[in-house]
Motif scaffolding. Structure first.
Motif, PDB file in Angstrom:
ATOM      1  N   ALA A  26       0.738  -1.258   0.141  1.00 14.45           N
ATOM      2  CA  ALA A  26       0.050   0.002  -0.145  1.00 14.45           C
ATOM      3  C   ALA A  26       0.927   1.091  -0.134  1.00 14.45           C
ATOM      4  O   ALA A  26       1.770   1.377   0.793  1.00 14.45           O
ATOM      5  N   PRO A  27       0.511   2.152  -0.914  1.00 15.06           N
ATOM      6  CA  PRO A  27       1.542   3.377  -0.719  1.00 15.06           C
ATOM      7  C   PRO A  27       0.984   4.372   0.234  1.00 15.06           C
ATOM      8  O   PRO A  27       0.102   5.133   0.005  1.00 15.06           O
ATOM      9  N   MET A  28       1.592   4.243   1.376  1.00 17.22           N
ATOM     10  CA  MET A  28       1.069   4.940   2.767  1.00 17.22           C
ATOM     11  C   MET A  28       1.822   6.325   2.610  1.00 17.22           C
ATOM     12  O   MET A  28       3.028   6.344   2.853  1.00 17.22           O
ATOM     13  N   ALA A  29       1.076   7.310   2.666  1.00 20.01           N
ATOM     14  CA  ALA A  29       1.787   8.895   2.800  1.00 20.01           C
ATOM     15  C   ALA A  29       2.118   8.832   4.317  1.00 20.01           C
ATOM     16  O   ALA A  29       1.670   8.642   5.334  1.00 20.01           O
ATOM     17  N   GLY A  30       3.488   9.139   4.164  1.00 19.43           N
ATOM     18  CA  GLY A  30       4.327   9.411   5.371  1.00 19.43           C
ATOM     19  C   GLY A  30       4.903   8.231   6.004  1.00 19.43           C
ATOM     20  O   GLY A  30       5.486   8.164   7.125  1.00 19.43           O
ATOM     21  N   ALA A  31       4.502   6.921   5.434  1.00 19.02           N
ATOM     22  CA  ALA A  31       4.894   5.572   5.941  1.00 19.02           C
ATOM     23  C   ALA A  31       5.502   4.732   4.868  1.00 19.02           C
ATOM     24  O   ALA A  31       5.208   3.305   4.891  1.00 19.02           O
ATOM     25  N   SER A  32       6.001   5.209   3.592  1.00 18.94           N
ATOM     26  CA  SER A  32       6.481   4.459   2.609  1.00 18.94           C
ATOM     27  C   SER A  32       7.856   4.789   2.165  1.00 18.94           C
ATOM     28  O   SER A  32       8.156   5.269   1.294  1.00 18.94           O
ATOM     29  N   PRO A  33       8.919   4.645   3.559  1.00 22.00           N
ATOM     30  CA  PRO A  33      10.249   4.862   2.984  1.00 22.00           C
ATOM     31  C   PRO A  33      10.912   3.973   1.859  1.00 22.00           C
ATOM     32  O   PRO A  33      10.155   2.912   1.691  1.00 22.00           O
ATOM     33  N   VAL A  34      11.639   4.625   1.357  1.00 25.22           N
ATOM     34  CA  VAL A  34      12.209   3.630   0.200  1.00 25.22           C
ATOM     35  C   VAL A  34      12.806   2.289   0.423  1.00 25.22           C
ATOM     36  O   VAL A  34      12.527   1.440  -0.186  1.00 25.22           O
ATOM     37  N   GLY A  35      13.309   2.256   1.771  1.00 28.24           N
ATOM     38  CA  GLY A  35      13.650   0.972   2.102  1.00 28.24           C
ATOM     39  C   GLY A  35      12.702  -0.207   2.241  1.00 28.24           C
ATOM     40  O   GLY A  35      12.774  -1.465   1.829  1.00 28.24           O
TER      41      GLY A  35
END
Length: 359
Positions: A26-35
């Motif tokens: 899920a593309p979670m705004a604020g919780a989708s760091p690159v790693g």
């Protein structure tokens, strides 16, 4: 649908998007760091970036950072803008007084803008040449959809009702992210006012959309193990999207208080709330969220988000889970503190145990 038909849908989707596993982060705004996305993609699934809060340069940097570490698939997501909010200074002042009981008292917001410029973000997505672009909260214009298509970028639209699904397919979406009411974080409803009243569970929504549309479906909401994934595939999805199930992984880098709160969290301990942003989202039923149910009505998005920013920042810095913004789906209690790639592989392995014909 028999297992042969399910298998055909899954294999076709994986082939189209270069995946080994029919799983999307899920593309979670604020919780989708690159790693986190890199770990998911390197496991053979699709990474994701919630770019709502990112500047155009931030979007470019995220895409470049991902590509340095993975040649896998990823999607980038933006919110379709809401109309300008109606402002009520007296009500905002009452909200500020209420919020002062939970953290630093906010200054009254000025004229804004309180969000990034969508058109500039969209141009950055085009320039980055992302494999998949997904939307939430509405649909692209014909010109925007055509711009994606001309660059070979696939468009996934998030839908929460049958009517939204039909509209998204007609607008040119190449796949539909069917978001059940179980999902954590913001509801993808096109109409902000009706998001809670039309909160439909995935068991009812997925087959209804499958019967009414022809594009592939990606089931989102309540999927944290193989049983739930298998159920979604049987109901007509070609793939699943997982968000809350990844939040306790080390790659997510979540605030410890939030991650610990998710451990064995009962489904009934999450609620839909407007209290953080002004848009409906599913979060942990924390003391602030419960108190907000009887406090002043939230301001519209994004004014409410601006008002709560000082409280949210202070709570995160202090590890104060009473007032922290903790998005969580109803399956949060099944999230595990293991590596993200293992989460993805285990969910798929569990689905294969239920539906061995998919292998």
């Amino acid at each position: 649908m028999g297992q042969a038909g399910i298998s055909d849908n899954v294999r076709s989707f994986c082939s189209d998007y270069g995946l080994d596993l029919p799983v999307l982060m899920a593309p979670m705004a604020g919780a989708s760091p690159v790693g986190l996305s890199v770990a998911v993609a390197n496991a053979g699934a699709m990474g994701g970036c919630g770019a709502l809060l990112m500047s155009p340069d931030g979007i470019a940097d995220w895409a470049a950072g991902f590509r340095k570490q993975s040649n896998g698939a990823f999607q980038m997501n933006l919110w379709v803008p809401d109309p300008d909010p109606l402002r009520d200074p007296a009500h905002e002042a009452a909200l500020a007084g209420f919020l002062a009981g939970w953290g630093p008292g906010p200054d009254l917001p000025g004229d804004g803008p309180f969000v990034q410029d969508f058109d500039a973000q969209f141009e950055a997505v085009l320039a980055a040449g992302v494999p998949v672009f997904s939307t939430i909260m509405g649909l692209l214009s014909q010109q925007q959809a055509a711009a994606l298509k001309s660059r070979g970028i696939r468009w996934f639209a998030t839908v929460t009702t049958l009517a939204e699904a039909r509209a998204a397919e007609a607008a040119g979406a190449e796949a539909l992210i069917v978001q059940g009411a179980e999902a954590g974080g913001h509801r993808g409803a096109f109409d902000a006012e009706g998001a809670e009243a039309r909160a439909i569970g995935g068991l009812a929504l997925i087959p209804a959309v499958a019967d009414a549309t022809t594009v592939p479906l990606i089931a989102a909401g309540g999927i944290a193990d193989g049983r739930a994934m298998a159920a979604a595939l049987v109901l007509g999805a070609s793939a699943v999207m997982i968000g809350t199930a990844l939040l306790r992984t080390p790659e997510a880098g979540l605030a410890p208080g939030w991650a610990d709160t998710l451990d064995r969290l009962p489904p009934e301990n999450t609620v839909l709330t407007h209290a953080f942003s002004g848009r409906a989202g599913r979060a942990v039923a924390s003391p602030y969220v419960i108190a907000a149910q009887t406090g002043p009505a939230p301001a519209p998005y994004p004014v409410q988000r601006a008002l709560t920013q000082p409280m949210r920042d202070a709570a995160a810095a202090a590890g104060n889970t009473d007032a922290m913004q903790m998005w969580a789906g109803q399956a949060a209690g099944r999230a595990r503190a293991i590596s993200a790639d293992q989460v993805v592989r285990d969910i798929w392995a569990g689905a294969l145990e239920v539906l061995p014909g998919l292998a």
